[in-house]
Design a protein around this motif. Structure first.
Motif, PDB file in Angstrom:
ATOM      1  N   THR A 176     -10.867  17.115  -3.305  1.00  0.00           N
ATOM      2  CA  THR A 176     -12.066  16.524  -2.723  1.00  0.00           C
ATOM      3  C   THR A 176     -12.014  16.653  -1.205  1.00  0.00           C
ATOM      4  OG1 THR A 176     -11.117  14.315  -2.470  1.00  0.00           O
ATOM      5  CG2 THR A 176     -12.083  14.850  -4.610  1.00  0.00           C
ATOM      6  N   ARG A 177     -13.107  16.323  -0.554  1.00  0.00           N
ATOM      7  CA  ARG A 177     -13.144  16.416   0.908  1.00  0.00           C
ATOM      8  C   ARG A 177     -12.279  15.348   1.558  1.00  0.00           C
ATOM      9  NH1 ARG A 177     -19.208  14.209   2.533  1.00  0.00           N
ATOM     10  NH2 ARG A 177     -18.994  12.111   1.646  1.00  0.00           N
ATOM     11  N   ASP A 178     -11.897  14.330   0.787  1.00  0.00           N
ATOM     12  CA  ASP A 178     -11.023  13.285   1.309  1.00  0.00           C
ATOM     13  C   ASP A 178      -9.550  13.651   1.214  1.00  0.00           C
ATOM     14  OD1 ASP A 178     -13.052  11.406   1.965  1.00  0.00           O
ATOM     15  OD2 ASP A 178     -13.263  10.932  -0.159  1.00  0.00           O
ATOM     16  N   ALA A 179      -9.234  14.763   0.551  1.00  0.00           N
ATOM     17  CA  ALA A 179      -7.839  15.138   0.341  1.00  0.00           C
ATOM     18  C   ALA A 179      -7.275  15.849   1.573  1.00  0.00           C
ATOM     19  CB  ALA A 179      -7.713  16.032  -0.882  1.00  0.00           C
ATOM     20  N   VAL A 180      -6.044  15.520   1.920  1.00  0.00           N
ATOM     21  CA  VAL A 180      -5.368  16.102   3.071  1.00  0.00           C
ATOM     22  C   VAL A 180      -4.259  17.025   2.578  1.00  0.00           C
ATOM     23  CG1 VAL A 180      -3.977  15.617   5.121  1.00  0.00           C
ATOM     24  CG2 VAL A 180      -5.833  14.067   4.466  1.00  0.00           C
ATOM     25  N   PRO A 181      -4.286  18.321   2.943  1.00  0.00           N
ATOM     26  CA  PRO A 181      -3.196  19.208   2.525  1.00  0.00           C
ATOM     27  C   PRO A 181      -1.893  18.818   3.210  1.00  0.00           C
ATOM     28  CG  PRO A 181      -4.677  20.336   4.053  1.00  0.00           C
ATOM     29  CD  PRO A 181      -5.319  19.023   3.730  1.00  0.00           C
ATOM     30  N   LYS A 198       1.842  13.360 -13.253  1.00  0.00           N
ATOM     31  CA  LYS A 198       3.094  12.608 -13.076  1.00  0.00           C
ATOM     32  C   LYS A 198       4.324  13.477 -12.854  1.00  0.00           C
ATOM     33  CE  LYS A 198       0.497   9.099 -14.103  1.00  0.00           C
ATOM     34  NZ  LYS A 198      -0.108   8.290 -13.005  1.00  0.00           N
ATOM     35  N   LYS A 199       4.135  14.778 -12.690  1.00  0.00           N
ATOM     36  CA  LYS A 199       5.291  15.645 -12.464  1.00  0.00           C
ATOM     37  C   LYS A 199       5.881  15.384 -11.082  1.00  0.00           C
ATOM     38  CE  LYS A 199       4.070  19.535 -15.479  1.00  0.00           C
ATOM     39  NZ  LYS A 199       3.741  20.980 -15.529  1.00  0.00           N
ATOM     40  N   PRO A 200       7.221  15.297 -10.994  1.00  0.00           N
ATOM     41  CA  PRO A 200       7.851  15.083  -9.692  1.00  0.00           C
ATOM     42  C   PRO A 200       7.551  16.233  -8.737  1.00  0.00           C
ATOM     43  CG  PRO A 200       9.405  14.711 -11.485  1.00  0.00           C
ATOM     44  CD  PRO A 200       8.200  15.349 -12.089  1.00  0.00           C
ATOM     45  N   ILE A 201       7.535  15.945  -7.440  1.00  0.00           N
ATOM     46  CA  ILE A 201       7.294  17.005  -6.462  1.00  0.00           C
ATOM     47  C   ILE A 201       8.441  18.006  -6.479  1.00  0.00           C
ATOM     48  CG2 ILE A 201       5.960  15.487  -4.946  1.00  0.00           C
ATOM     49  CD1 ILE A 201       8.549  15.504  -3.124  1.00  0.00           C
ATOM     50  N   GLY A 202       8.140  19.222  -6.010  1.00  0.00           N
ATOM     51  CA  GLY A 202       9.184  20.227  -5.899  1.00  0.00           C
ATOM     52  C   GLY A 202       8.802  21.558  -6.510  1.00  0.00           C
ATOM     53  N   ASN A 203       7.728  21.580  -7.286  1.00  0.00           N
ATOM     54  CA  ASN A 203       7.322  22.812  -7.958  1.00  0.00           C
ATOM     55  C   ASN A 203       6.350  23.648  -7.130  1.00  0.00           C
ATOM     56  OD1 ASN A 203       8.820  22.140 -10.282  1.00  0.00           O
ATOM     57  ND2 ASN A 203       7.151  20.834 -11.009  1.00  0.00           N
ATOM     58  N   GLU A 204       5.779  23.062  -6.086  1.00  0.00           N
ATOM     59  CA  GLU A 204       4.792  23.778  -5.283  1.00  0.00           C
ATOM     60  C   GLU A 204       5.092  23.588  -3.799  1.00  0.00           C
ATOM     61  OE1 GLU A 204       0.747  22.911  -6.459  1.00  0.00           O
ATOM     62  OE2 GLU A 204       1.427  22.240  -8.426  1.00  0.00           O
ATOM     63  N   ARG A 205       4.621  24.552  -3.000  1.00  0.00           N
ATOM     64  CA  ARG A 205       4.838  24.450  -1.551  1.00  0.00           C
ATOM     65  C   ARG A 205       3.874  23.501  -0.890  1.00  0.00           C
ATOM     66  NH1 ARG A 205       5.985  30.613   0.706  1.00  0.00           N
ATOM     67  NH2 ARG A 205       7.950  30.958  -0.422  1.00  0.00           N
ATOM     68  N   THR A 206       2.675  23.389  -1.467  1.00  0.00           N
ATOM     69  CA  THR A 206       1.645  22.557  -0.864  1.00  0.00           C
ATOM     70  C   THR A 206       1.020  21.631  -1.895  1.00  0.00           C
ATOM     71  OG1 THR A 206       1.125  24.308   0.722  1.00  0.00           O
ATOM     72  CG2 THR A 206      -0.495  22.546   0.480  1.00  0.00           C
ATOM     73  N   TYR A 207       0.809  20.382  -1.495  1.00  0.00           N
ATOM     74  CA  TYR A 207       0.108  19.405  -2.311  1.00  0.00           C
ATOM     75  C   TYR A 207      -1.086  18.896  -1.508  1.00  0.00           C
ATOM     76  CZ  TYR A 207       4.195  19.306  -5.386  1.00  0.00           C
ATOM     77  OH  TYR A 207       5.199  19.658  -6.267  1.00  0.00           O
ATOM     78  N   HIS A 208      -1.858  18.014  -2.130  1.00  0.00           N
ATOM     79  CA  HIS A 208      -2.954  17.367  -1.412  1.00  0.00           C
ATOM     80  C   HIS A 208      -2.836  15.863  -1.600  1.00  0.00           C
ATOM     81  CE1 HIS A 208      -4.593  21.456  -1.452  1.00  0.00           C
ATOM     82  NE2 HIS A 208      -5.334  21.066  -0.428  1.00  0.00           N
ATOM     83  N   PHE A 209      -3.070  15.140  -0.509  1.00  0.00           N
ATOM     84  CA  PHE A 209      -3.011  13.686  -0.567  1.00  0.00           C
ATOM     85  C   PHE A 209      -4.419  13.154  -0.687  1.00  0.00           C
ATOM     86  CE2 PHE A 209      -2.772   9.382   1.114  1.00  0.00           C
ATOM     87  CZ  PHE A 209      -1.646   8.894   0.480  1.00  0.00           C
ATOM     88  N   TYR A 238       0.826  -1.209   0.000  1.00  0.00           N
ATOM     89  CA  TYR A 238       0.000   0.000   0.000  1.00  0.00           C
ATOM     90  C   TYR A 238       0.861   1.261   0.000  1.00  0.00           C
ATOM     91  CZ  TYR A 238      -3.737  -3.226   1.409  1.00  0.00           C
ATOM     92  OH  TYR A 238      -4.639  -4.261   1.463  1.00  0.00           O
ATOM     93  N   ASP A 239       2.004   1.194  -0.612  1.00  0.00           N
ATOM     94  CA  ASP A 239       2.961   2.299  -0.603  1.00  0.00           C
ATOM     95  C   ASP A 239       2.319   3.576  -1.143  1.00  0.00           C
ATOM     96  OD1 ASP A 239       5.370   3.490  -0.157  1.00  0.00           O
ATOM     97  OD2 ASP A 239       6.308   2.767  -1.990  1.00  0.00           O
ATOM     98  N   PRO A 240       2.177   4.632  -0.319  1.00  0.00           N
ATOM     99  CA  PRO A 240       1.583   5.874  -0.825  1.00  0.00           C
ATOM    100  C   PRO A 240       2.506   6.550  -1.827  1.00  0.00           C
ATOM    101  CG  PRO A 240       2.420   6.185   1.403  1.00  0.00           C
ATOM    102  CD  PRO A 240       2.553   4.724   1.106  1.00  0.00           C
ATOM    103  N   ILE A 241       1.929   7.136  -2.849  1.00  0.00           N
ATOM    104  CA  ILE A 241       2.709   7.833  -3.884  1.00  0.00           C
ATOM    105  C   ILE A 241       2.992   9.251  -3.400  1.00  0.00           C
ATOM    106  CG2 ILE A 241       2.718   8.652  -6.268  1.00  0.00           C
ATOM    107  CD1 ILE A 241       0.855   6.296  -6.915  1.00  0.00           C
ATOM    108  N   LEU A 242       4.249   9.505  -3.068  1.00  0.00           N
ATOM    109  CA  LEU A 242       4.635  10.795  -2.486  1.00  0.00           C
ATOM    110  C   LEU A 242       5.710  11.522  -3.297  1.00  0.00           C
ATOM    111  CD1 LEU A 242       4.884   9.712   1.281  1.00  0.00           C
ATOM    112  CD2 LEU A 242       3.012  10.983   0.193  1.00  0.00           C
ATOM    113  N   GLY A 299      -4.605   7.136  -2.760  1.00  0.00           N
ATOM    114  CA  GLY A 299      -3.316   6.804  -2.163  1.00  0.00           C
ATOM    115  C   GLY A 299      -2.140   7.567  -2.713  1.00  0.00           C
ATOM    116  N   GLY A 300      -2.351   8.829  -3.084  1.00  0.00           N
ATOM    117  CA  GLY A 300      -1.224   9.589  -3.610  1.00  0.00           C
ATOM    118  C   GLY A 300      -1.486  11.079  -3.662  1.00  0.00           C
ATOM    119  N   LEU A 301      -0.452  11.816  -4.070  1.00  0.00           N
ATOM    120  CA  LEU A 301      -0.501  13.275  -4.113  1.00  0.00           C
ATOM    121  C   LEU A 301      -1.112  13.793  -5.403  1.00  0.00           C
ATOM    122  CD1 LEU A 301       3.123  14.060  -2.861  1.00  0.00           C
ATOM    123  CD2 LEU A 301       1.021  14.253  -1.515  1.00  0.00           C
ATOM    124  N   THR A 302      -1.737  14.957  -5.297  1.00  0.00           N
ATOM    125  CA  THR A 302      -2.135  15.721  -6.484  1.00  0.00           C
ATOM    126  C   THR A 302      -1.620  17.139  -6.321  1.00  0.00           C
ATOM    127  OG1 THR A 302      -4.276  16.294  -5.476  1.00  0.00           O
ATOM    128  CG2 THR A 302      -4.226  14.369  -6.927  1.00  0.00           C
TER     129      THR A 302
END
Length: 262
Positions: free
Chosen positions: A194-199, A167-178, A156-160, A183-186
């Protein structure tokens, strides 16, 4: 003679860590173990409650021992014949905070480990983190890093490391949502949120990624800031609850004790 041959053929030995204990009848105990060679197994310790000398300290939660057992078939209840304690983790037992965290580790392992299916990585992970807890300094990050590593081992490895959508690698924004169900970032461009997303901040994400791959014996020096501690706790708690369909009792107790500042 035949019965002795059968028993000899089915006798097994393995490293084991106690996950759960249940009193059975007047003198016996049913014990659930995480093992190095057989995954999670349940066994009965005959007379364990009546004679403490036979299993001295071995049948207590998160005790690490070398266990001898036998059983008729792989899916039957094991007969616990002998347990030689390898580590009783006295420093954990002498500290309430450490004991509560250790309880979380073993309950997580219990829920994410199938019975009678070899899962050495799960056993090794639990053993190494208990050893880490036994050390002098323990931070809240230890539980977070255990959770994220256990999720990976369990499939169940979360996509972080990238956005789920673009599919862009992280690093371009200060905040993402999980996104909990996915099971991953947007990223912010790929919403809507969505209401299920965690900042979750970039700093928290990078710390979790670092804690996922760093050598276990160095994790005691890796700290989470106040913001990262809150974000990672919320993210992983909700994700694990989504997977299991329930909140862990040990986590609830830990949070309540902390809230009450006992």
């Amino acid at each position: 003679a035949i019965s002795e041959m059968i028993q000899a053929r089915t006798r097994q030995q393995t490293e084991a860590i106690v996950l759960r204990i249940l009193d059975y009848g007047e003198s016996d105990r049913i014990v659930t173990f995480s093992t190095a060679d057989f995954g999670k197994i349940r066994g009965i310790a005959k007379g364990a409650r009546r004679s403490r000398k036979r299993f001295t300290n071995a049948l207590e939660p998160f005790c690490h021992s070398r266990m001898m057992f036998s059983r008729k078939s792989p899916d039957s209840l094991a007969l616990i014949e002998e347990c030689d304690v390898l580590c009783h983790f006295p420093s954990i037992r002498a500290d309430l905070e450490k004991t509560l965290v250790a309880s979380c580790l073993i309950e997580l392992t219990d829920h994410f480990t199938p019975e009678d299916k070899r899962n050495e990585p799960s056993f090794v992970l639990l053993r190494e983190f208990l050893r880490l807890l036994e050390g002098p300094v323990v931070t809240d990050a230890v539980l977070r890093f255990f959770e994220i590593r256990l999720l990976r081992i369990s499939g169940y490895d979360p996509i972080l490391d990238r956005c789920l959508c673009c599919k862009k690698p992280i690093g371009n924004e200060r905040t993402y949502h999980f996104d909990i169900p996915k099971g991953g970032l947007t990223c912010n461009l790929c919403g809507p949120v969505t209401r299920d997303a965690v900042p979750v901040s970039l700093g928290t994400i990078r710390t979790l990624l670092l804690g996922r791959k760093m050598e276990t014996n160095r994790l005691g020096s890796l700290l989470l800031s106040g913001q990262s501690a809150d974000e990672s706790s919320l993210l992983l708690a909700r994700f694990i609850r989504h997977i299991l369909g329930r909140e862990l009792n040990s986590v609830h107790v830990l949070n309540e004790i902390r809230r009450l500042k006992i």
